[in-house]
Scaffold this motif. Structure first.
Motif, PDB file in Angstrom:
ATOM      1  N   ASP A 120      -6.773  15.039   2.830  1.00 12.89           N
ATOM      2  CA  ASP A 120      -7.279  13.491   2.171  1.00 12.89           C
ATOM      3  C   ASP A 120      -6.898  14.120   0.438  1.00 12.89           C
ATOM      4  O   ASP A 120      -6.880  15.106  -0.026  1.00 12.89           O
ATOM      5  CB  ASP A 120      -8.945  13.121   2.176  1.00 12.89           C
ATOM      6  N   ASP A 123      -3.993   9.642  -3.749  1.00  9.96           N
ATOM      7  CA  ASP A 123      -3.359   7.713  -4.123  1.00  9.96           C
ATOM      8  C   ASP A 123      -2.761   8.772  -5.434  1.00  9.96           C
ATOM      9  O   ASP A 123      -1.355   8.315  -5.104  1.00  9.96           O
ATOM     10  CB  ASP A 123      -3.850   6.908  -3.252  1.00  9.96           C
ATOM     11  N   GLU A 143      -7.786   6.258   9.375  1.00 10.54           N
ATOM     12  CA  GLU A 143      -7.725   5.843   8.387  1.00 10.54           C
ATOM     13  C   GLU A 143      -8.642   6.660   7.378  1.00 10.54           C
ATOM     14  O   GLU A 143      -9.433   8.002   7.564  1.00 10.54           O
ATOM     15  CB  GLU A 143      -8.778   4.898   8.578  1.00 10.54           C
ATOM     16  N   ASP A 146     -12.037   6.648   1.670  1.00 10.84           N
ATOM     17  CA  ASP A 146     -12.275   6.118   0.894  1.00 10.84           C
ATOM     18  C   ASP A 146     -11.140   5.440   0.045  1.00 10.84           C
ATOM     19  O   ASP A 146     -10.314   6.153  -0.007  1.00 10.84           O
ATOM     20  CB  ASP A 146     -12.946   7.292  -0.741  1.00 10.84           C
ATOM     21  N   ARG A 147     -11.616   4.319  -0.569  1.00 12.56           N
ATOM     22  CA  ARG A 147     -10.246   3.720  -1.690  1.00 12.56           C
ATOM     23  C   ARG A 147      -9.496   4.778  -2.538  1.00 12.56           C
ATOM     24  O   ARG A 147     -10.355   5.450  -2.770  1.00 12.56           O
ATOM     25  CB  ARG A 147     -10.859   2.564  -2.631  1.00 12.56           C
ATOM     26  N   GLY A 148      -8.222   4.984  -2.937  1.00 12.67           N
ATOM     27  CA  GLY A 148      -7.642   5.446  -3.890  1.00 12.67           C
ATOM     28  C   GLY A 148      -7.430   7.172  -3.338  1.00 12.67           C
ATOM     29  O   GLY A 148      -6.867   8.199  -3.548  1.00 12.67           O
ATOM     30  N   GLU A 150      -5.994   9.408   0.298  1.00  8.88           N
ATOM     31  CA  GLU A 150      -4.593   9.192   1.420  1.00  8.88           C
ATOM     32  C   GLU A 150      -4.857   9.678   2.148  1.00  8.88           C
ATOM     33  O   GLU A 150      -4.840  11.369   1.982  1.00  8.88           O
ATOM     34  CB  GLU A 150      -3.171   9.027   0.387  1.00  8.88           C
TER      35      GLU A 150
END
Length: 157
Positions: A120, A123, A143, A146-148, A150
């Motif tokens: 992870d 981003d 997927e 978390d947001r932020g 990649e």
């Protein structure tokens, strides 16, 4: 370049404290401000089965110093899936240390019979995302959690 040892605790603590706040945020996603005993134990207590880790070291006037670390942690033994992570001291970034660590980490994962590696990456950490692509890890397999973030991954053959 060698496998990490439990005896590396003090040296690893110096390494983590030597990372800039930006590098610590990139490595630990903002959840680490210092080098707690629990974190250091997590980094150096590698059994080679569920967790394997390597360090890149140099010798200096105060003895051995860690300039980079990398490891994988099995998250699904049945599927042969592990999460990877690595970091390099700011002054050593761009010197090839991370590439040597990543090559060693991937070879170790194959040797251990793992089939899938993922990591992870924040981003906004475009340099690390490019580095991961260079080493065969691509986005889109899983997927992100978390947001932020990649999630990059590869299937080992």
């Amino acid at each position: 370049m060698r496998r990490v040892r439990i005896e590396d605790s003090q040296t690893m603590q110096g390494f983590v404290l030597g990372l800039s706040s930006a590098s610590r945020r990139n490595r630990f996603h903002g959840s680490v401000n210092g080098a707690s005993p629990k974190l250091i134990a997590y980094l150096v207590d590698a059994d080679g089965v569920r967790h394997a880790a390597w360090v890149a070291c140099i010798w200096g006037p105060d003895g051995e110093a860690i300039v980079g670390e990398a490891g994988w942690y099995v998250v699904d033994a049945e599927q042969g899936s592990a999460e990877l992570a690595l970091s390099v001291l700011d002054g050593w970034q761009g010197s090839g240390v991370a590439s040597r660590l990543m090559t060693t980490l991937i070879a170790g994962a194959r040797q251990a019979g793992l089939r899938h590696l993922y990591g992870d990456v924040l981003d906004v950490n475009l340099r690390m995302l490019a580095f991961m692509r260079k080493h065969g890890l691509e986005a889109g397999f899983d997927e992100p959690p978390d947001r932020g973030v990649e999630r990059v991954s590869c299937v080992l053959r």
